[in-house]
Enzyme design. Sequence first.
Site, PDB file in Angstrom:
ATOM      1  N   HIS A  46     -44.358 -15.083  -9.811  1.00 41.21           N
ATOM      2  CA  HIS A  46     -43.990 -15.843  -8.603  1.00 41.21           C
ATOM      3  C   HIS A  46     -45.215 -16.184  -7.759  1.00 41.21           C
ATOM      4  CE1 HIS A  46     -43.685 -11.508  -7.818  1.00 41.21           C
ATOM      5  NE2 HIS A  46     -44.104 -11.771  -6.596  1.00 41.21           N
ATOM      6  N   SER A  93     -40.055 -13.408 -15.327  1.00 39.16           N
ATOM      7  CA  SER A  93     -39.096 -12.328 -15.532  1.00 39.16           C
ATOM      8  C   SER A  93     -39.958 -11.070 -15.503  1.00 39.16           C
ATOM      9  CB  SER A  93     -38.385 -12.472 -16.878  1.00 39.16           C
ATOM     10  OG  SER A  93     -37.417 -11.464 -17.017  1.00 39.16           O
ATOM     11  N   ASP A 124     -46.321  -4.542  -7.352  1.00 41.81           N
ATOM     12  CA  ASP A 124     -45.778  -3.181  -7.311  1.00 41.81           C
ATOM     13  C   ASP A 124     -44.257  -3.175  -7.488  1.00 41.81           C
ATOM     14  OD1 ASP A 124     -45.556  -4.415  -4.832  1.00 41.81           O
ATOM     15  OD2 ASP A 124     -46.040  -2.630  -3.660  1.00 41.81           O
ATOM     16  N   ASN A 154     -48.760  -4.135  -2.623  1.00 45.88           N
ATOM     17  CA  ASN A 154     -48.667  -4.706  -1.268  1.00 45.88           C
ATOM     18  C   ASN A 154     -47.481  -4.163  -0.480  1.00 45.88           C
ATOM     19  OD1 ASN A 154     -46.380  -6.150  -2.107  1.00 45.88           O
ATOM     20  ND2 ASN A 154     -47.528  -8.032  -2.500  1.00 45.88           N
ATOM     21  N   SER A 314     -36.728   2.021 -42.972  1.00 51.04           N
ATOM     22  CA  SER A 314     -35.400   1.411 -43.106  1.00 51.04           C
ATOM     23  C   SER A 314     -35.486  -0.106 -43.226  1.00 51.04           C
ATOM     24  CB  SER A 314     -34.524   1.767 -41.900  1.00 51.04           C
ATOM     25  OG  SER A 314     -34.224   3.142 -41.864  1.00 51.04           O
ATOM     26  N   GLU A 335     -38.503  -1.300 -28.198  1.00 54.33           N
ATOM     27  CA  GLU A 335     -38.316  -2.637 -28.762  1.00 54.33           C
ATOM     28  C   GLU A 335     -38.712  -3.750 -27.798  1.00 54.33           C
ATOM     29  OE1 GLU A 335     -35.750   0.244 -30.917  1.00 54.33           O
ATOM     30  OE2 GLU A 335     -35.922  -0.278 -28.789  1.00 54.33           O
ATOM     31  N   PHE A 361     -30.861  -3.511 -32.340  1.00 55.53           N
ATOM     32  CA  PHE A 361     -31.795  -3.059 -31.304  1.00 55.53           C
ATOM     33  C   PHE A 361     -32.589  -4.202 -30.681  1.00 55.53           C
ATOM     34  CE2 PHE A 361     -31.798   1.071 -33.949  1.00 55.53           C
ATOM     35  CZ  PHE A 361     -30.613   1.469 -33.349  1.00 55.53           C
ATOM     36  N   ASP A 393     -23.001   5.042 -40.519  1.00 52.22           N
ATOM     37  CA  ASP A 393     -23.736   5.251 -39.267  1.00 52.22           C
ATOM     38  C   ASP A 393     -22.953   4.838 -38.024  1.00 52.22           C
ATOM     39  OD1 ASP A 393     -25.916   6.471 -40.328  1.00 52.22           O
ATOM     40  OD2 ASP A 393     -27.170   4.675 -40.405  1.00 52.22           O
ATOM     41  N   ARG A 443     -28.185  -3.983 -45.482  1.00 49.13           N
ATOM     42  CA  ARG A 443     -28.440  -2.680 -46.111  1.00 49.13           C
ATOM     43  C   ARG A 443     -27.927  -2.585 -47.552  1.00 49.13           C
ATOM     44  NH1 ARG A 443     -26.544   3.219 -43.676  1.00 49.13           N
ATOM     45  NH2 ARG A 443     -28.003   4.486 -44.891  1.00 49.13           N
TER      46      ARG A 443
END
Length: 596
Positions: A46, A93, A124, A154, A314, A335, A361, A393, A443
Amino acid sequence: MCIWVHPTSCCSAAEIMSVLFFHTMRYKVQDPRNASNDRFVLSKGHAAPILYSVWAEAGFLQEAELLNLRKIDSVLEGHPVPRQAFTDVATGSLGQGLGAACGMAYTGKFFDRASYRVYCLLGDGELSEGSVWEAMAFAGFYKLDNLVAIFDVNRLGQSDPAPLQHHVEIYQKRCEAFGWHAIIVDGHSVEELCKAFGQAKHQPTAIIAKTFKGKGISGVEDKESWHGKPLPKNMAEQVIQEIDDKIQNKKKLSPALPEEDAPLVNIRNIKMPSPPTYKVGEKWATRKAYGVALAKLGHANDRVIALDGDTKNSTFSELFKKEHPSRYIECYIAEQNMVSVAVGCATRDRTVAFASTFATFFTRAFDQIRMAAISESNINLCGSHCGVSIGEDGPSQMGLEDLCMFRAVPNATVFYPSDAVATEKAVEIAANTKGICFIRTSRPENPVIYSNNEDFHIGQAKVVVKSKDDQVTVIGAGVTLHEALAAAEQLRKEKIFIRVIDPFTIKPLDKKTILENARVTKGRIITVEDHYHEGGIGEAVCAAVVGEPGITVHRLAVSHVPRSGKSAELLKMFGIDKDAIVQAVKVAVSKSRNAE
């Protein structure tokens, strides 16, 4: 100085920017993207007006152009974007600039082995973002001694004071705990800043600058409720005059030139050193084929790099690491930072970055992916373990929203290869494709269906099963394409024939092939996918055929939050297996017969 918007956030950083751009940094003003230049990332995006002001002061921008800030025909947008030659990554962002700076610094230290340094200015307020501390941990672990983060403390956020306000010693302790050399300075003291920037250690440096928001603006300095607000005209004119009166020397400043030691890099037209070597009928998981392909691509160009979030055994990116250990970056379970680091590594076309983890993820890194698109980044992301087909899983590990997410990203290409050959081709194509590329891998092991010399193109589907008697067109990808092939075989025994299409890319989708084949099969389309209904293959197909007369689409997809179980059990439970396709085809055919 341009102080039309966010003047208070700019004023707190004025001395920091002045010292950085006209004392510390080495760069070629008229060649902002020179590979040997020092890098600068304005994480507190900004405060863009002060970034534009220093480039005007340096002579790259015309001072008059500053008055076009935020106008639709000006390159000077409200937050930095790469349309500006001096901006490598889009920011705004908050909390993402440092991760990208880490990627630039890692590239400079380990890949380019060049002397350029990377500077990142953070506010900050954004230090409350967890992604900042993921980046701090990464830089500390890899001892990125060519990276300097400047905290503009600041005290004031947008609507309230920042949580630590001016307790700079706490920031210092936190930075030191993350493996950084941390220096507290008066952020408005040019002398202290010059001295701090001159300190070199064998670790990243954090300069914790105690500053005041709105410094130098009487009645506004260190006061709440001024964030983002332009000054009233009469106040602005008075402030500009006061600042102008303080300037003792109006001599034009020139930055030091860089040491031109960044190597020449060519990442264009990267081709696999040899064709695939699979046998039709052999069973391969596409996640493993991804690792094989990436390791192979690494031999074609030494600027292909791989990143992973502690899932390399994996996703099979470990195969790349085994063959090219110096070009593998372990990002651990962070991630968001992994995506930002990949973006940083890919800036200025220094590398071709492939980052992998479980598809699900990447959802936690969606803001980083969104900003990567705004940054016009060319990163490649591979998400493995998609859908319920991963089995036991359970739902926390199942990528069921990823197609929806990546389809929403502007200029993204979404690959969904259905066998090992298609996967290898997807990796090669992605390496040469602009924009964000996502490769969805599975998988389960499924048979190779394509010959090694099969040609693949973005937006070009494959008709895998076809006859003159086909009554329904079935579209599947990955695991569900193989279910569709099994369904076709079973239906054939009952003298019911279906056409099976493998889309290869879900975005862009091959509308032409889908419509041509649907029209031959009386307009009947069935889509089947290991993904939620929303935003997946079914909706992509519906969007492609909307408004086309005589076309009907029946969608098979995962309808609600799944559970643990065997892969085959879950495909059956959610109605996306061979039997469900057979049933859907029979219903479609019988409806048509009844209508006749």
